[in-house]
Design a protein around this motif. Structure first.
Motif, PDB file in Angstrom:
ATOM      1  N   ASP A 280       0.811  -1.224   0.000  1.00  0.00           N
ATOM      2  CA  ASP A 280       0.000   0.000   0.000  1.00  0.00           C
ATOM      3  C   ASP A 280       0.843   1.272   0.000  1.00  0.00           C
ATOM      4  O   ASP A 280       0.303   2.375   0.106  1.00  0.00           O
ATOM      5  CB  ASP A 280      -0.967   0.002   1.180  1.00  0.00           C
ATOM      6  CG  ASP A 280      -0.247   0.094   2.523  1.00  0.00           C
ATOM      7  OD1 ASP A 280       0.992  -0.061   2.534  1.00  0.00           O
ATOM      8  OD2 ASP A 280      -0.926   0.317   3.533  1.00  0.00           O
ATOM      9  N   ARG A 281       2.186   1.130  -0.057  1.00  0.00           N
ATOM     10  CA  ARG A 281       3.116   2.245  -0.199  1.00  0.00           C
ATOM     11  C   ARG A 281       3.256   3.090   1.059  1.00  0.00           C
ATOM     12  O   ARG A 281       4.004   4.053   1.084  1.00  0.00           O
ATOM     13  CB  ARG A 281       2.737   3.152  -1.380  1.00  0.00           C
ATOM     14  CG  ARG A 281       2.315   2.416  -2.618  1.00  0.00           C
ATOM     15  CD  ARG A 281       2.024   3.319  -3.781  1.00  0.00           C
ATOM     16  NE  ARG A 281       1.107   4.399  -3.488  1.00  0.00           N
ATOM     17  CZ  ARG A 281      -0.216   4.289  -3.463  1.00  0.00           C
ATOM     18  NH1 ARG A 281      -0.779   3.105  -3.671  1.00  0.00           N
ATOM     19  NH2 ARG A 281      -0.981   5.337  -3.231  1.00  0.00           N
ATOM     20  N   LYS A 282       2.523   2.748   2.101  1.00  0.00           N
ATOM     21  CA  LYS A 282       2.555   3.546   3.329  1.00  0.00           C
ATOM     22  C   LYS A 282       3.754   3.142   4.176  1.00  0.00           C
ATOM     23  O   LYS A 282       4.002   1.957   4.385  1.00  0.00           O
ATOM     24  CB  LYS A 282       1.262   3.351   4.114  1.00  0.00           C
ATOM     25  CG  LYS A 282       1.109   4.290   5.314  1.00  0.00           C
ATOM     26  CD  LYS A 282      -0.096   3.917   6.143  1.00  0.00           C
ATOM     27  CE  LYS A 282      -1.373   4.052   5.366  1.00  0.00           C
ATOM     28  NZ  LYS A 282      -2.564   3.741   6.213  1.00  0.00           N
ATOM     29  N   LEU A 283       4.497   4.125   4.665  1.00  0.00           N
ATOM     30  CA  LEU A 283       5.620   3.884   5.560  1.00  0.00           C
ATOM     31  C   LEU A 283       5.189   4.264   6.971  1.00  0.00           C
ATOM     32  O   LEU A 283       5.000   5.451   7.280  1.00  0.00           O
ATOM     33  CB  LEU A 283       6.842   4.701   5.128  1.00  0.00           C
ATOM     34  CG  LEU A 283       8.104   4.581   5.983  1.00  0.00           C
ATOM     35  CD1 LEU A 283       8.572   3.138   6.059  1.00  0.00           C
ATOM     36  CD2 LEU A 283       9.207   5.462   5.435  1.00  0.00           C
ATOM     37  N   ASN A 284       5.024   3.257   7.831  1.00  0.00           N
ATOM     38  CA  ASN A 284       4.534   3.468   9.196  1.00  0.00           C
ATOM     39  C   ASN A 284       5.684   3.427  10.197  1.00  0.00           C
ATOM     40  O   ASN A 284       6.642   2.650  10.042  1.00  0.00           O
ATOM     41  CB  ASN A 284       3.509   2.395   9.587  1.00  0.00           C
ATOM     42  CG  ASN A 284       2.180   2.595   8.879  1.00  0.00           C
ATOM     43  OD1 ASN A 284       1.807   3.714   8.544  1.00  0.00           O
ATOM     44  ND2 ASN A 284       1.471   1.509   8.635  1.00  0.00           N
ATOM     45  N   GLN A 285       5.554   4.263  11.216  1.00  0.00           N
ATOM     46  CA  GLN A 285       6.526   4.283  12.305  1.00  0.00           C
ATOM     47  C   GLN A 285       5.818   3.926  13.612  1.00  0.00           C
ATOM     48  O   GLN A 285       4.825   4.561  13.990  1.00  0.00           O
ATOM     49  CB  GLN A 285       7.177   5.659  12.438  1.00  0.00           C
ATOM     50  CG  GLN A 285       8.226   5.744  13.526  1.00  0.00           C
ATOM     51  CD  GLN A 285       8.657   7.176  13.782  1.00  0.00           C
ATOM     52  OE1 GLN A 285       7.835   8.067  13.913  1.00  0.00           O
ATOM     53  NE2 GLN A 285       9.971   7.401  13.835  1.00  0.00           N
ATOM     54  N   PHE A 286       6.329   2.908  14.307  1.00  0.00           N
ATOM     55  CA  PHE A 286       5.794   2.486  15.596  1.00  0.00           C
ATOM     56  C   PHE A 286       6.774   2.861  16.697  1.00  0.00           C
ATOM     57  O   PHE A 286       7.991   2.677  16.543  1.00  0.00           O
ATOM     58  CB  PHE A 286       5.543   0.970  15.616  1.00  0.00           C
ATOM     59  CG  PHE A 286       4.499   0.510  14.632  1.00  0.00           C
ATOM     60  CD1 PHE A 286       3.175   0.393  15.003  1.00  0.00           C
ATOM     61  CD2 PHE A 286       4.843   0.195  13.322  1.00  0.00           C
ATOM     62  CE1 PHE A 286       2.210  -0.033  14.112  1.00  0.00           C
ATOM     63  CE2 PHE A 286       3.893  -0.239  12.416  1.00  0.00           C
ATOM     64  CZ  PHE A 286       2.571  -0.338  12.806  1.00  0.00           C
ATOM     65  N   HIS A 287       6.225   3.352  17.811  1.00  0.00           N
ATOM     66  CA  HIS A 287       7.047   3.740  18.955  1.00  0.00           C
ATOM     67  C   HIS A 287       6.642   2.940  20.181  1.00  0.00           C
ATOM     68  O   HIS A 287       5.460   2.647  20.383  1.00  0.00           O
ATOM     69  CB  HIS A 287       6.876   5.223  19.261  1.00  0.00           C
ATOM     70  CG  HIS A 287       7.878   6.087  18.563  1.00  0.00           C
ATOM     71  ND1 HIS A 287       9.211   5.787  18.471  1.00  0.00           N
ATOM     72  CD2 HIS A 287       7.733   7.286  17.919  1.00  0.00           C
ATOM     73  CE1 HIS A 287       9.836   6.733  17.812  1.00  0.00           C
ATOM     74  NE2 HIS A 287       8.952   7.649  17.457  1.00  0.00           N
ATOM     75  N   LEU A 288       7.612   2.610  21.019  1.00  0.00           N
ATOM     76  CA  LEU A 288       7.352   2.002  22.313  1.00  0.00           C
ATOM     77  C   LEU A 288       7.315   3.117  23.361  1.00  0.00           C
ATOM     78  O   LEU A 288       8.312   3.828  23.554  1.00  0.00           O
ATOM     79  CB  LEU A 288       8.443   0.985  22.651  1.00  0.00           C
ATOM     80  CG  LEU A 288       8.252   0.213  23.961  1.00  0.00           C
ATOM     81  CD1 LEU A 288       7.008  -0.663  23.889  1.00  0.00           C
ATOM     82  CD2 LEU A 288       9.490  -0.633  24.256  1.00  0.00           C
ATOM     83  N   THR A 316       4.579  -0.469  29.365  1.00  0.00           N
ATOM     84  CA  THR A 316       4.958  -0.019  28.018  1.00  0.00           C
ATOM     85  C   THR A 316       4.010  -0.627  26.999  1.00  0.00           C
ATOM     86  O   THR A 316       3.510  -1.743  27.185  1.00  0.00           O
ATOM     87  CB  THR A 316       6.403  -0.447  27.685  1.00  0.00           C
ATOM     88  OG1 THR A 316       6.511  -1.863  27.771  1.00  0.00           O
ATOM     89  CG2 THR A 316       7.384   0.200  28.647  1.00  0.00           C
ATOM     90  N   LYS A 317       3.787   0.111  25.936  1.00  0.00           N
ATOM     91  CA  LYS A 317       2.985  -0.409  24.838  1.00  0.00           C
ATOM     92  C   LYS A 317       3.413   0.272  23.550  1.00  0.00           C
ATOM     93  O   LYS A 317       4.016   1.352  23.563  1.00  0.00           O
ATOM     94  CB  LYS A 317       1.503  -0.190  25.085  1.00  0.00           C
ATOM     95  CG  LYS A 317       1.043   1.259  24.989  1.00  0.00           C
ATOM     96  CD  LYS A 317      -0.465   1.347  25.086  1.00  0.00           C
ATOM     97  CE  LYS A 317      -0.956   2.784  24.897  1.00  0.00           C
ATOM     98  NZ  LYS A 317      -2.425   2.876  24.947  1.00  0.00           N
ATOM     99  N   TRP A 318       3.094  -0.383  22.457  1.00  0.00           N
ATOM    100  CA  TRP A 318       3.440   0.139  21.137  1.00  0.00           C
ATOM    101  C   TRP A 318       2.294   0.993  20.601  1.00  0.00           C
ATOM    102  O   TRP A 318       1.125   0.649  20.790  1.00  0.00           O
ATOM    103  CB  TRP A 318       3.723  -1.007  20.171  1.00  0.00           C
ATOM    104  CG  TRP A 318       5.003  -1.727  20.472  1.00  0.00           C
ATOM    105  CD1 TRP A 318       5.153  -2.820  21.273  1.00  0.00           C
ATOM    106  CD2 TRP A 318       6.297  -1.386  20.011  1.00  0.00           C
ATOM    107  NE1 TRP A 318       6.466  -3.192  21.337  1.00  0.00           N
ATOM    108  CE2 TRP A 318       7.201  -2.328  20.570  1.00  0.00           C
ATOM    109  CE3 TRP A 318       6.804  -0.393  19.180  1.00  0.00           C
ATOM    110  CZ2 TRP A 318       8.567  -2.293  20.312  1.00  0.00           C
ATOM    111  CZ3 TRP A 318       8.171  -0.351  18.922  1.00  0.00           C
ATOM    112  CH2 TRP A 318       9.025  -1.296  19.489  1.00  0.00           C
TER     113      TRP A 318
END
Length: 856
Positions: A280-288, A316-318
């Protein structure tokens, strides 16, 4: 200025399948980019992402996985008697260059020699196609995932590449693999909707995690990674990103973050940031992140717990923090290097271009799209025959350039004649009628002294003869073409790959007038093959201007000069071997391919009079050779004994240029000052070096370190220089997105000047308008009129470096053209540019992902 804008060269880059950075211990930091046609590009981010070299691929050699390794530990310390020997061995390991491995659907693991750009060794997977590959953290073992559902380990310690063992077989092919931080277990994702955890010592599965299925169809786990904390991250074909407990195998969190398959993911070194992307071309960033726990949700300590231990107040959670879209098609590979000064997140996929963005500032930053066109020109031109050659992956094509209709504008009293070709004009009676009282004769080509500001760059000329495709050659070899050249007399075509160089004689086709045919010179290859050149192809090919010699920059870093004058007798003699790029002195041939002084030759040029030859390598060594001295020795018959005994002549090896700090990108001899060598650097600086006097020219000593700031800030590197016969004191520096006219009879001008011609025109118009307003205000004041007048624009007042003076402008830049592949002059004020518009590349790609939404 007559410009031949050639867009008929349908160069099509291959899609990007894999990316890999060198380990932190290897210096400098490099990025390997694997493409679907088997080519592997080596990018250096040190100087604004310069493409150092390209390892050629071949048929059925699509790259699916890439790994850079750099061993830093001793595998067997018992082999060393003293601690000093161990310290010295560790230093040698750190100083050694990194190793590059690739794998693909042809079932082979390949190790590549980064000097010769050839396969150094290969090994069969014994399990079919290889879908994924990863090295452990100490870079001693390589794990691969195969088509037959097995994980296999290979020993790569101490320069080896050998099979160790195979894990238990599972159902479905293995699509992704990752090592744990302590290298004790491996995590794999497969095509049977499962994620498995493997014990490295026993080769058995110790945990299995399953993902959801849709309509009872298996879900493909395309990407897995193990974070520093032991948490497992996975991306699957349902578009889900999942976080798993690495010890218990339970799912911690799941995010339906993508609309289609998640094809790649990459994690930061501390394990607190994860980037994912896919179809889908989307670049996702996940943070803890840490979150507080309310008092109601806190659990009282159990009876078995220690007394006095307080209940946790936070956990903690993402979270899905940010997302961006940089690509137009599927994203297949991600690579992350957080350390400064690199600090780059790189992505690539079907749309053939690498996109670089600062990782630590994501998403509040601007991305940069690296050019997908070759950084070294793949086009060569015969000016006398008006032929143009271009090489593709395994095809060479030749076109005959078209001829434009010259429009003649004559003004004689009240008499105007236009739209006549030059031939019609000379043959018409108007020529004799008004030749005596002509007032103005203007051709489309600009006067030699006319600046770019006064050029009409938007006019189009009709074609009398369009371009014609006259030759197409398809190579039968399985390897991609690395170099090609067309001689100036149009008689010869040379083509090379990594293991062989071929020569073809070009003749007119008797059956089809206007077309060409080629005849392979079978004796050529056997004539130049010697024990030192057997099995080596070429990185660069050039014919001398008189077409009597062929200069070959071989993959083993030797430079050969081959005589073509005896072609009628099928006799091709090697006149000279230059070994300076192998670290060889006049009587020294001791170095082998593994010597640190051996480096890949990446640039080569010959002066217009055929006297000087210059070559440069990746160690930034630029050597100059005198081919006139070679001619004298040939005439005296002295070269035969030198070839037999392998000696080098001082008269032929002329000099070595000073070592520049930035990597050099091109070498070009000035066409009308043959002893002047122009060296461009990755910093966009360029120097003019007089090889005859062995020093920089006066212009370069005075101005090369004072070039305009905006010119030095161009992201695209200089790819070459053009020389207009009508303006012998000027040069045209060009890159993918610009061309720049530089007058060497002037200084550099104002360092803060506006270089863009179109923008400067607007600035000049603003200045003229502001000047009119000032004059009008003065006239009003003399008449006693005090009507307030608006202030002129800031740019017209010369503030912030926007306003410039005509006398202070030298570097004139045009951004008029589509991405450039080639530029040269075939006559006075007659320029040939080869463009490859991005829309022409994208229209050849498959449709991108689209998901209909309600209301659209």
């Amino acid at each position: 200025m007559e410009v031949h804008r050639c867009r008929f060269v349908k160069y099509q880059p291959a899609s990007i399948n894999a990316l890999s950075y060198t380990p932190r211990t290897a210096k400098p930091t490099l990025l390997a980019c694997g493409r679907a046609n088997g080519n592997i590009e080596i990018w250096n981010p040190q100087w604004e992402w310069n493409l150092d070299k390209t390892i050629p691929g071949g048929a059925n050699m699509s790259v699916e996985a890439l790994v850079f390794t750099h061993q830093t530990i001793l595998t067997d310390e018992d082999d060393y008697d003293t601690e000093e020997e161990k310290v010295e061995a560790r230093k040698n390991l750190l100083a050694a260059p990194p190793r590059l491995f690739s794998a693909g659907l042809n079932a082979y693991i390949m190790e590549w020699n980064l000097h010769t750009l050839q396969a150094q060794r290969s090994v069969d997977s014994h399990g079919g196609a290889i879908w994924c590959m990863a090295a452990n953290h100490v870079n001693t073992v390589l794990a691969i995932g195969c088509e037959d559902g097995c994980v296999r380990l290979f020993d790569i310690a101490d320069g080896e590449l050998s099979f160790i063992r195979s894990f238990d077989k599972q159902k479905g092919r293995i699509l992704s693999v990752a090592w744990s931080p302590d290298d004790k277990y491996i995590v794999t994702g497969s095509s049977d909707s499962s994620i498995r955890k493997w014990d490295v010592t026993q080769g058995r599965s110790i945990a299995r995690m399953t993902v959801e299925k849709l309509r009872r169809e298996d879900t493909l786990v395309w990407a897995v990674s193990v974070l520093a904390s032991g948490t497992i991250v996975s991306g699957d074909s349902l578009g889900h990103v999942k976080f798993w407990d690495g010890k218990l195998g339970t799912m911690l969190q799941t995010f339906p973050a993508h609309g289609a398959d998640v094809l790649c993911l990459v994690a930061s070194r501390d394990g607190r940031t994860v980037f994912t992307s896919g179809v889908d071309r989307k670049l996702n960033q996940f943070h803890l992140v840490e979150t507080s726990i309310s008092s109601k949700k806190r659990k009282a300590p159990s009876n078995n717990s220690s007394a006095g231990v307080p209940a946790p107040t936070s956990t903690t959670k993402w979270i899905l923090a940010h997302n961006r879209r940089f690509h137009s098609h599927d994203v297949r590979a991600l690579a992350l290097e957080e350390d400064r000064p690199v600090n780059a997140l790189v992505s690539g996929g079907i749309d053939v271009s690498l996109v670089v963005c600062p990782a630590q500032e994501f998403p509040d930053t601007t991305q940069r799209r690296l050019s997908c066109l070759p950084q070294k020109p793949v086009v060569s031109v015969s000016k006398t025959k008006r032929l143009m050659l271009c090489r593709f992956t395994n095809v060479v094509k030749v076109w005959r350039l078209g001829k434009g209709r010259l429009r003649v504008l004559l003004v004689a009293e009240k008499f105007v004649i236009s739209c006549l070709t030059l031939t019609q004009w000379r043959s018409s009676h108007y020529c004799q009628l008004i030749s005596s009282n002509i007032d103005l004769l203007r051709f489309p080509a600009s006067a030699p002294t006319q600046p770019y500001l006064d050029m009409d760059i938007g006019a189009h000329l009709d074609l009398v003869e369009p371009q014609q495709a006259v030759l197409e050659m398809t190579m039968k070899d399985d390897r991609n073409i690395t170099a090609s050249a067309l001689s100036e007399n149009g008689m010869w075509i040379a083509v090379a790959e990594v293991e062989e160089t071929k020569l073809f004689k070009v003749e007119d086709d008797p059956n089809y007038p206007g077309r060409l045919i080629v005849r392979k010179q079978k004796q050529f290859a056997s004539s130049i093959v010697t024990p030192s050149t057997r099995g080596f192809g070429a990185h660069y090919l050039l014919f001398t201007p008189d077409s009597s010699k062929l200069v070959i920059a071989m993959t083993n870093s030797q430079v050969l000069v081959v005589d073509l004058s005896g072609w009628q007798e099928q006799r091709y003699e090697i006149l000279r071997r230059f070994g300076q790029h192998r670290g060889m002195g006049e009587n020294d041939e001791r170095n082998d391919d593994g010597d640190e002084q051996v480096s890949t030759i990446v640039s080569m040029t010959i002066s217009a009079d055929g006297q000087w030859l210059s070559t440069g390598d990746l160690l930034n060594r630029i050597h100059v050779f005198n081919l006139d001295a070679l001619q004298v020795r040939i005439y005296l018959g002295l070269y035969v004994s030198d070839i037999v005994y392998g000696r080098h002549c001082k008269d032929e090896y002329h000099t070595t240029l000073p070592n520049f700090a930035p990597t050099h990108t091109t070498l070009t001899f000035h066409s009308y000052h043959p002893s002047t060598l122009i060296v461009s650097l990755a910093s966009n600086e360029f120097y003019l070096y007089d090889v005859e006097l062995c020093r920089l020219t006066d212009w370069s000593r005075k101005y090369s370190e004072k070039l305009p700031i905006k010119f030095l800030q161009f992201k695209d590197k200089i790819m070459g220089f053009g020389f207009n016969p009508a303006r012998p004191n000027t040069i045209v520096a060009w890159g993918v997105s610009y061309l720049c006219l530089i007058d060497l009879a002037k200084g550099v001008g104002d360092r803060d000047a506006v270089l863009n011609v179109a923008k400067r025109k607007r600035v000049e118009e603003d200045k003229a308008e502001a000047h009119k307003k000032v004059e009008r205000r003065r006239r009003y004041e003399k008449l006693g009129i005090t009507t307030p007048m608006p202030e002129p624009p800031r740019s017209a007042l010369g503030e912030e470096g926007e306003g410039v003076e005509d006398d202070g402008v030298n570097f004139q830049v045009l951004h008029k053209f589509q991405p450039l592949m080639f530029l040269d002059f075939v006559g006075p004020d007659s320029m040939v540019v080869v463009e490859r518009p991005m829309f022409g590349i994208l229209e050849k790609l498959p449709p991108s992902f689209y998901k209909a939404k309600y209301g659209t």
